[in-house]
Design a protein around this motif. Structure first.
Motif, PDB file in Angstrom:
ATOM      1  N   UNK A 451       1.104  -1.349  -0.121  1.00 21.85           N
ATOM      2  CA  UNK A 451       0.425   0.153  -0.076  1.00 21.85           C
ATOM      3  C   UNK A 451       0.767   1.065  -0.347  1.00 21.85           C
ATOM      4  N   UNK A 452       2.197   0.617   0.692  1.00 18.76           N
ATOM      5  CA  UNK A 452       3.065   2.253   0.669  1.00 18.76           C
ATOM      6  C   UNK A 452       4.445   2.583  -1.509  1.00 18.76           C
ATOM      7  N   UNK A 453       3.266   1.948  -2.142  1.00 17.36           N
ATOM      8  CA  UNK A 453       4.091   1.804  -3.476  1.00 17.36           C
ATOM      9  C   UNK A 453       2.902   1.767  -4.053  1.00 17.36           C
ATOM     10  N   UNK A 454       3.589   3.227  -5.328  1.00 16.67           N
ATOM     11  CA  UNK A 454       2.436   3.228  -6.075  1.00 16.67           C
ATOM     12  C   UNK A 454       3.007   2.938  -7.663  1.00 16.67           C
ATOM     13  N   UNK A 455       2.159   2.550  -7.849  1.00 14.71           N
ATOM     14  CA  UNK A 455       2.692   1.860  -9.575  1.00 14.71           C
ATOM     15  C   UNK A 455       3.055   2.650 -10.765  1.00 14.71           C
ATOM     16  N   UNK A 456       4.133   3.752 -11.519  1.00 17.19           N
ATOM     17  CA  UNK A 456       4.013   3.832 -12.322  1.00 17.19           C
ATOM     18  C   UNK A 456       5.453   5.358 -11.344  1.00 17.19           C
ATOM     19  N   UNK A 457       4.775   5.251 -10.478  1.00 18.18           N
ATOM     20  CA  UNK A 457       5.884   6.094  -9.647  1.00 18.18           C
ATOM     21  C   UNK A 457       7.294   6.056  -9.635  1.00 18.18           C
ATOM     22  N   UNK A 458       7.864   7.291 -10.003  1.00 19.34           N
ATOM     23  CA  UNK A 458       9.883   6.248  -9.975  1.00 19.34           C
ATOM     24  C   UNK A 458      10.371   6.890  -8.632  1.00 19.34           C
ATOM     25  N   UNK A 459      11.011   5.894  -7.959  1.00 20.69           N
ATOM     26  CA  UNK A 459      11.460   6.197  -7.149  1.00 20.69           C
ATOM     27  C   UNK A 459      12.990   5.499  -6.508  1.00 20.69           C
ATOM     28  N   UNK A 460      14.014   6.335  -5.756  1.00 19.96           N
ATOM     29  CA  UNK A 460      15.133   6.670  -5.918  1.00 19.96           C
ATOM     30  C   UNK A 460      15.678   5.277  -4.888  1.00 19.96           C
ATOM     31  N   UNK A 461      16.719   4.587  -5.643  1.00 24.15           N
ATOM     32  CA  UNK A 461      17.083   3.075  -4.557  1.00 24.15           C
ATOM     33  C   UNK A 461      17.459   3.704  -2.933  1.00 24.15           C
ATOM     34  N   UNK A 462      17.600   2.775  -2.894  1.00 24.16           N
ATOM     35  CA  UNK A 462      17.780   2.633  -1.441  1.00 24.16           C
ATOM     36  C   UNK A 462      17.146   3.244  -0.211  1.00 24.16           C
ATOM     37  N   UNK A 463      15.854   4.033  -0.069  1.00 22.50           N
ATOM     38  CA  UNK A 463      15.266   4.556   0.308  1.00 22.50           C
ATOM     39  C   UNK A 463      13.713   3.477   1.420  1.00 22.50           C
TER      40      UNK A 463
END
Length: 854
Positions: A451-463
């Motif tokens: 539930x904390x991750x949004x598909x299609x959104x770019x996230x930085x690594x190692x966070x």
């Protein structure tokens, strides 16, 4: 098979092809001889030159493989591959294509002409210098030294573990015991991490390009280093800066902000050079060595700045990617290939393409973020995981009074029947209690995390989001549960519980095999009526060296997916497709529907052939109502056998370990080391006996039947109930061949097996002195929709299977033949003696008489 002989070809066969209107026209003699050969194979009097091989003549890939093999026996005819057959499915079009390619291969390039991409790829490395076969004394000595190394390492680990546990047990109070567990766990972690690095530098120094004779003393040092560095606990940190730091400590030249997700640890690390910002994705091989013709050859692997290596790839020795170069998924670079700066290549062997495989933009991921992530990982391991593991051992020893008293002098608990009763109860509770708890855990916790991750959104690594994504991937990919439920009607319900979108389920009892993995189940969609064989990897995440993004990956309805397929987020396949084994799923162009796809890069083939429709009547609603429940009952019994076999193994190992604990006081660490050795020996013997018991009444003979035939259900039981994971412990040793022989493989002497997998052991014949590389497979079966086919395969003496090579059923490989890395040798193919084949699908790239590469 009776038929005509065509040893003497007509004179007009040697005539040069004519060119009419810019199109090569083959001599009539070529068409006539090709038609005669095919008529002999399909057993008809005459084959019209314009008849379609599959649609009109009813041929299939096995028949056409026989046709290709017979054509290759005619020295005056051009060599024909299965790719040629699929692309030119009539005698006339095939002869025309062969005539058109003949002048190009024999005409020299004009001075100053631009080099063609194929030439620019480089030539495969020359064959190794022939060496005399290794003698039996040297072979036996190598095995003895490997065994002594294992015994010594087992004793060292047992001694340290026993002294450490005694020290922890002497603590006063829970907090004191926890602190001691943290200190001992940290010291053990550091030792296990650093020892392989130190031994690498002591035993090898710096790796250099060289050849090492298999079973020699130099090979023993190679094997020791390879085994230790691949068992280092830092390997579990793949995808982390700690993993990159580990490879650097082993001598790899790796730049800043490099990300490596593959757990296939390179061995010859000093020959690995990776530029800043490069990315290597999961399931890739870049070993820095290969085994061939009884020799270990080491060589360089070079990746430039911002290079991208996609999933399920193989980089042979002496290969390179330039700055910002890309290699697509399910692809390979053969020895000598070099991708220029900025170019994108794909296929096996790779060739230029316009497809962009780097689809995720950059994100802010600096040195501070990477450092904090690494520190947090280490603290989690040292403060949480290791104390929990040590505490679990304490719980085991305290589970029964007899076990708890093992550390104190006194009468042996082994003479008390209560000891065995407690061990039995303990094994039942732990084994069968962990099953429902495990299913509950992986169907609830990952769902909350998602539930904390949004598909299609770019996230930085190692966070935070990267940690959540990796946790979801780890928790939901439980191989034991996938194997338990796979090849049965239960698998679709299990995958739905994980989060798969399976639309309206059309139950077949074989919707998915026993090996399916993903990066997130919540973005995995599989259409109705689709069937999937083993080895599917759904790649729902795209990465750069600084960021990641999860996206929905959708597989269409009424598809059939063969073995070892990596399906990317941008896969361009729709409904009613056949995706062949090891196919490179296209990510560009129109959506493919109603076709089959084969090869890397993929090309279209018929969706199905007449032979595969033989059992379509059994898929009717009326037949399914009767046959599917019978298959479900048989599969349920197989699942029960699977659980029983593994519980019994767990119980017997528990007894063995408990007995070692009971005898620790009088005999010390030596008995613990002996128990470790006996566990390895017992594991091999136990699963050999299990497999022999499964096949005692129903041998794995060649089959052509429906998946609703009881003979196929027995084959599913053969795949599920025994185990194969224990075989990895014996890779690269003479003991691997011994175990293969115990399992029924007809295997010759001094075979070098660095990690090959044989699906049907009793259907494989392997000659003397063969070389089988890591990741290679000999699979003696195929399933397409509801039809199952299997046949024997034979590898001649002295042949070599490259890294990641895949050999299908009904294959005969001649003496001294070589199959290049990542190649797919299709069913029914026949390789001449000393021939060199490669590609996906494989074709002849060098003649057995030493002729030039094609």
């Amino acid at each position: 098979m009776a038929g005509k002989s065509f040893e003497a070809l007509p004179p007009d066969l040697a005539e040069s092809p004519t060119v009419r209107g810019g199109v090569a026209t083959p001599p009539a003699g070529v068409e006539r001889v090709l038609a005669a050969v095919l008529a002999d194979v399909v057993r008809v009097a005459h084959v019209p030159v314009d008849s379609h091989f599959f649609d009109e003549l009813g041929a299939d890939s096995m028949v056409m493989a026989q046709f290709c093999a017979r054509v290759r026996k005619h020295a005056d005819l051009p060599s024909v591959s299965m790719k040629d057959v699929y692309r030119n499915p009539t005698i006339r079009s095939l002869a025309t294509a062969l005539a058109a390619s003949a002048p190009a291969s024999s005409t020299a390039a004009a001075p100053g002409a631009r080099t063609a991409p194929a030439a620019r790829a480089g030539s495969p490395a020359p064959p190794p210098v022939a060496v005399a076969p290794t003698g039996t004394p040297r072979y036996v000595l190598c095995g003895a030294l490997q065994l002594l190394t294992f015994l010594g390492y087992s004793y060292l680990v047992a001694y340290v573990a026993a002294r450490g546990y005694a020290w922890i047990s002497a603590g006063s109070g829970v907090f004191d015991a926890y602190l001691r567990a943290v200190l001992f766990g940290a010291a053990g972690f550091v030792c296990l991490s650093v020892l392989p690095i130190l031994l690498k530098w002591i035993l090898i120094g710096r790796w250099k390009p060289r050849q090492i004779r298999v079973w020699s003393l130099a090979y023993v040092r190679f094997w020791m280093v390879k085994t230790l560095i691949r068992s280092d606990p830092l390997v579990l940190f793949a995808g982390s800066p700690l993993y990159v730091l580990y490879l650097k400590a082993l001598g790899a030249k790796i730049g800043r902000h490099v990300v490596i997700f593959s757990r296939n640890v390179p061995v010859c690390t000093d020959l690995l050079a990776v530029g800043d910002g490069a990315l290597i994705r999961k399931d890739s091989f870049f070993n820095g060595y290969r085994a061939q013709a009884g020799l270990i050859q080491t060589g360089t692997v070079t990746l430039g700045k911002d290079a991208v290596v996609s999933e399920a790839t193989v980089l042979d020795i002496d290969t390179s990617l330039g700055d910002a170069a890309q290699l697509g998924h399910a692809s390979s670079l053969h020895s000598g290939q070099a991708v220029p700066d900025g170019e994108h290549w794909h296929g096996s062997p790779a060739q230029p393409t316009d497809v962009d495989y780097q689809v995720v933009g950059a994100a802010d991921c600096g040195a501070t973020r990477r450092l904090l992530h690494s520190v947090l990982q280490l603290l989690t391991v040292l403060l949480v995981y290791l104390p929990l593991a040590i505490g679990a051992v304490g719980i085991l020893l305290a589970a029964a009074p007899q076990l708890a008293a093992a550390l104190e002098p006194g009468p042996s608990a082994l003479t008390d029947w209560t000891f065995y009763g407690d061990a039995l109860a303990f094994s039942l509770v732990v084994f069968f209690g962990s099953l429902p708890l495990g299913v509950l855990l992986l169907t609830t916790v990952p769902r909350l995390l998602n539930r904390t991750i949004t598909p299609g959104r770019v996230y930085p690594l190692y966070g935070f989001h990267y940690g959540v994504h990796r946790a979801i991937t780890f928790l939901t990919n439980r191989r034991s549960l996938m194997r338990l439920f796979g090849d049965s009607s239960c698998i679709v319900h299990y995958l739905r519980c994980l989060g798969y979108d399976l639309s309206r389920i059309e139950q077949t009892g074989s919707n998915f095999g026993t090996e399916v993995k993903h990066e997130t189940p919540y973005l995995s969609s599989v259409g109705s009526g689709t069937m999937v064989a083993d080895g599917l990897s759904i790649n729902n995440a795209d990465f750069s060296s600084t960021s990641f993004r999860v996206s929905r990956t959708s597989i269409g309805a009424r598809n059939f997916l063969g073995n070892r397929i990596a399906y990317p987020t941008r896969g361009r396949t729709g409904d009613n497709c056949l995706l062949a084994t090891k196919v490179m799923v296209p990510v560009d162009g129109e959506v493919r529907e109603g076709v089959g796809l084969l090869g890397s890069p993929s090309f279209e083939i018929p969706r199905s052939v007449q032979r595969d429709s033989s059992f379509d009547g059994l898929k009717s609603e009326e037949q399914l109502r009767r046959r599917l429940p019978a298959k479900n009952r048989h599969n349920a019994a197989t699942m029960a056998w699977y659980l029983l076999v593994r519980w019994l193994y767990f119980f017997l190992v528990t007894l063995l370990v408990s007995a070692a604990a009971d005898l620790y006081a009088p005999f010390g660490a030596a008995v613990v080391a002996l128990a470790n050795v006996l566990v390895v020996l017992f594991t091999a013997v136990y699963y050999v006996l299990v497999e022999r018991a499964v096949t005692a009444c129903h041998p794995t003979d060649p089959l052509f039947c429906s998946i609703y035939d009881h003979r196929f259900w027995r084959r599913e039981r053969y795949w599920k109930v025994p185990s194969e994971t224990y075989l990895r412990m014996f890779d690269g040793t003479p003991f691997k061949s011994l175990i293969w022989r115990m399992l029924g493989v007809r295997i010759g002497s001094k075979v070098f097996d660095d990690g090959c997998y044989l699906t049907e052991r009793t259907m494989v014949t392997i000659g003397d002195g063969c070389t089988l590389n890591a990741g290679s497979v000999v699979q003696c079966h195929s399933q397409e929709d509801g039809t199952f086919k299997s046949d024997r395969s034979t590898l001649g003496s002295g042949c070599t299977l490259g890294v990641g090579a895949f050999v299908h059923y009904g294959v005969a490989i001649g003496d001294g033949a070589v199959l290049a890395p990542d190649s797919f040798l299709m069913k029914g193919e026949v390789l001449p003696h000393h021939a060199w084949w490669g590609g996906n699908p494989a074709r002849q790239i060098r003649r057995g008489d030493g002729g030039e590469w094609r």
